[in-house]
Each structure stands twice: as structure tokens, then as C-alpha cells.
Design an enzyme around this catalytic site. Structure first.
Site, PDB file in Angstrom:
ATOM      1  N   ASP A  92       0.853  -1.187   0.000  1.00 14.45           N
ATOM      2  CA  ASP A  92       0.000   0.000   0.000  1.00 14.45           C
ATOM      3  C   ASP A  92       0.891   1.240   0.000  1.00 14.45           C
ATOM      4  O   ASP A  92       2.106   1.149   0.165  1.00 14.45           O
ATOM      5  CB  ASP A  92      -0.979  -0.014   1.169  1.00 14.45           C
ATOM      6  CG  ASP A  92      -0.303  -0.041   2.521  1.00 14.45           C
ATOM      7  OD1 ASP A  92       0.921   0.190   2.585  1.00 14.45           O
ATOM      8  OD2 ASP A  92      -0.985  -0.298   3.525  1.00 14.45           O
ATOM      9  N   CYS A 310      -7.502 -27.101  12.906  1.00 17.76           N
ATOM     10  CA  CYS A 310      -8.683 -27.936  13.116  1.00 17.76           C
ATOM     11  C   CYS A 310      -8.376 -29.426  12.992  1.00 17.76           C
ATOM     12  O   CYS A 310      -9.071 -30.255  13.604  1.00 17.76           O
ATOM     13  CB  CYS A 310      -9.777 -27.542  12.129  1.00 17.76           C
ATOM     14  SG  CYS A 310     -10.491 -25.903  12.484  1.00 17.76           S
ATOM     15  N   HIS A 336      -6.045 -20.720  11.104  1.00 14.26           N
ATOM     16  CA  HIS A 336      -7.429 -21.096  10.785  1.00 14.26           C
ATOM     17  C   HIS A 336      -8.145 -19.975  10.027  1.00 14.26           C
ATOM     18  O   HIS A 336      -8.799 -20.230   9.000  1.00 14.26           O
ATOM     19  CB  HIS A 336      -8.204 -21.432  12.056  1.00 14.26           C
ATOM     20  CG  HIS A 336      -9.677 -21.559  11.815  1.00 14.26           C
ATOM     21  ND1 HIS A 336     -10.257 -22.699  11.285  1.00 14.26           N
ATOM     22  CD2 HIS A 336     -10.695 -20.657  11.985  1.00 14.26           C
ATOM     23  CE1 HIS A 336     -11.557 -22.507  11.152  1.00 14.26           C
ATOM     24  NE2 HIS A 336     -11.862 -21.286  11.562  1.00 14.26           N
TER      25      HIS A 336
END
Length: 374
Positions: A92, A310, A336
Site C-alpha cells: 500500500d 482444526c 485457521h
């Protein structure tokens, strides 16, 4: 060195998939870009990002300018070598950081004076300086220096910022090293929440768009419905052969809504920031693992998720880590959350390819509630 190819347009929804070719690899779109503000995605190594199939990341010009300094990064061989990331990087311009430092900066038509958040020292950014820093960092995609306004800005303020952004855009392109074929600039659509200014801004920036452009100044405090309205207004006027990047947007619902409205690229610090505070994305809403009910919950964060977190750990264990202040807890939830968004865009690409994104969209939006606390 740069090219964008539209691969498929969904017959059911009009959404599209494409490929953005860059010097450091191909980016399949729609895509979510993890944010590596300080030349690192917080808590993750490059191999972690490879494991979740991240194809491009974003780094921050303002922060890297202040520390360690763009000259040092250039001496190291550029950002790719410095952080050992061999895939595309977008930087940016520093414009949004300047916007967020409203009490620590002064804007003129020439540039911006601001105080360092590190030590209070004074610094001066101009469009030329922003491009100079980004060229030293060596990112594939550089952002034009722009002025972002608050979501509730009046028309006069929004008009002035738009005209200043256009002046700065022209200066960015004039300053850019014309022999550097390995870097391009994305111009930025501004205009606040005013329909006519948004359309005018899009029309004015397109002559500068070499292979892509961005939509800025959204998700700055306005209701999501207002952001969607602005995207709906712009959508019919987008050129088809360029990727469209919606800056600073990264909640699952906004990504799905954005893709339905023609957006190809997204980034946001949201998934990493909320992970460090114990919050995980799920397909139904946000799960706060700090909740006492998870103390003896030995199921994964999300049953059908195949991320490392997970596959291997329970809610009870991750809660223990977060409550104990262990850095592994934040890392596992970061993995995750980023995997969730990257997998989401992958599933969307598959749905578009099979002409069923309209059905996918309806099912996802009906199940997902950003405000729901699981």
C-alpha cells in the site's frame, strides 16, 4: 510482465474468475491477500502461508519506511528476499495510515507531514516519496498515494480529496521508473459515499490503470449496506480486462458480497487481529474461544475444516492457550482464519467455474451472521 486474463464468467451470477500474471507468479482471482504489515504476517512463517495456499501478500509502505527503513530492505535485495517470500507482493502507499493518524498529520496539496507512531519524529510524504519507497521495497504491485476521507465526510471535503488524489496519481505515474517492467501502480477510486464522485473518480483513474485498479475509502465506518451500494454503482462501469481490488475488506460476508459485485482482490488485518484476541471465523459466524463453554469442548474449531489447527487441536486446548497468553494460541487461530478466507475464495472460484455461484451466494448469506456469537 503483467497481464490479467478472465477465465470464466458465471452464467448464474455474472461473477468471474481470472488469472493475474506477475513477475513472481500467477494469482488466481477472486483472491484474499493476507496482510504482512512489517514484512511478516504476524506469527506466521512463509512456509505456513504456503501451507494454506496464500498466493500473494500485502505489506505496508508506511511501517517499513519507519522501521527498518526502505534503504535497508533495498540493500537486502528487496522485500521478497528480505522476508524470504518468492510469490507476489502488493504494497500500500501509506495513504490509509496517514488517514488514520488524523491527530498526528497535516495535509497540503503537495504532501503530508506526519508524526511517527514510534518516536514522534516528523516525516514528510509526497506522491513521489511514496513511489520511491515502494520501488526500493521491490513489490510487484505498488499503490498510488491517495487521500482517504472519513465515511461521514461532507461533499466539499470529499470533492477536495478526490481532486487531490487525482493530482497525486498523476505525480505518482510521472515519477515511476519507466524502465522498471517488474512493478506496476494500481490507481485508487475515491469519492467517499457520493455516487457522482465515485463514478467520476473511476472514469478519471482508468487512463492510468496499467493492469488493475483499486477501490479505496470504503469500510471506514459506514454501514455495510452503504459500501455495497457504492460497489453496485461502480460495477456496470468497470473495464472487463483489469482486476478490481477492494482495499481493507476481509470479513467473510463482505468478501462474498464483494465478489457478487465484481470484485477480484481483497485484503484486511481482520483475520489475524481477531485471532490474537481468541476469535475464529466459522461458516455461521464468529466463535470466541474465550467463552467458558469451550473449557471442556474437545471438538475442533470447525468440524469440516481441514486447516492444521482444526486437524490437530480442540477448542478446549486453544482456549487454554489463549487464556494462558501462549503465543501458539494466536498462531493457530491465525492459521485457521486465513485458511478459512483463502478456502472460501477457492470454493467461490469452483462455484463460478461450474455456473452455480448464485446458489452458493444464497446459501452462504443465509447461514452466515457476522454479529452472531457462537
Amino acid at each position: 510482465m503483467f497481464k490479467y486474463e478472465v477465465i470464466k464468467t458465471c452464467k448464474q451470477s455474472g461473477a468471474r474468475i481470472g488469472k493475474l500474471y506477475t513477475p513472481h507468479g500467477i494469482v488466481d482471482t477472486p483472491v484474499f491477500m493476507p496482510v504482512g504489515t512489517n514484512a511478516t504476517v504476524k506469527s506466521l512463517a512463509p512456509r505456513d502461508l504456503d501451507d494454506i495456499n496464500a498466493s500473494i501478500i500485502l505489506s505496508n509502505t508506511y511501517h517499513l519506511y519507519l522501521r527498518p527503513g526502505h534503504d535497508l530492505v533495498k540493500k537486502a535485495g528487496g522485500l521478497h528476499k528480505f522476508m524470504n517470500w518468492n510469490k507476489p507482493i502488493l504494497t500500500d502507499s501509506g495513504g490509509f495510515q496517514v488517514f488514520s493518524l488524523s491527530k498526528m498529520r497535516k495535509i497540503t496539496d503537495d504532501g503530508v507531514t506526519f508524526s511517527s507512531y514510534i518516536d514522534g519524529s516528523k516525516h514528510y510524504f509526497t506522491p513521489e516519496r511514496s513511489i520511491e519507497i515502494q520501488e526500493a521495497l521491490g513489490s510487484d504491485i505498488m499503490m498510488a498515494f491517495d487521500e482517504c476521507t472519513e465515511g461521514n465526510a461532507d461533499f466539499k471535503t470529499a470533492r477536495k480529496a478526490l481532486d487531490r488524489t487525482m493530482s497525486w496519481l498523476d505525480r505518482c505515474y510521472k515519477y515511476k521508473n519507466k524502465t522498471a517492467e517488474n512493478q506496476i501502480i494500481f490507481p485508487i477510486v475515491q469519492g467517499n459515499m457520493y455516487k457522482d464522485l465515485r463514478l467520476e473518480s473511476l472514469e478519471r483513474i482508468l487512463p492510468y490503470a496499467e493492469c488493475g485498479f483499486s477501490i479505496g475509502g470504503l469500510s471506514v465506518g459506514e454501514p455495510k449496506e452503504v459500501m455495497y451500494e457504492m460497489l453496485d454503482i461502480l460495477k456496470p462501469h468497470y473495464p472487463s480486462g483489469q482486476p478490481r481490488y477492494l482495499m481493507g475488506v476481509g470479513s467473510p460476508d463482505c468478501i462474498v458480497e464483494g465478489i457478487m459485485r465484481g470484485i477480484d482482490m481483497f485484503d484486511c488485518v481482520l483475520p489475524t487481529r481477531i485471532a490474537r484476541n481468541g476469535t475464529a471465523f466459522t461458516k455461521y459466524g464468529n466463535l470466541n474461544v474465550r467463552n467458558a463453554k469451550y473449557k471442556e469442548d474437545f471438538t475442533p474449531i470447525e468440524e469440516d475444516c481441514d486447516c492444521y489447527c482444526c486437524r490437530n487441536f480442540s477448542r478446549a486446548y486453544i482456549r487454554h492457550l489463549i487464556m494462558s497468553g501462549e503465543i501458539l494460541g494466536g498462531k493457530l487461530l491465525t492459521l485457521h482464519n486465513l485458511h478459512f478466507l483463502i478456502k472460501l475464495t477457492e470454493n467461490i472460484r469452483n462455484a463460478i467455474n461450474e455456473d452455480r455461484f448464485g446458489d452458493f451466494y444464497k446459501e452462504f448469506i443465509s447461514n452466515y451472521d457476522w454479529n452472531k456469537k457462537i
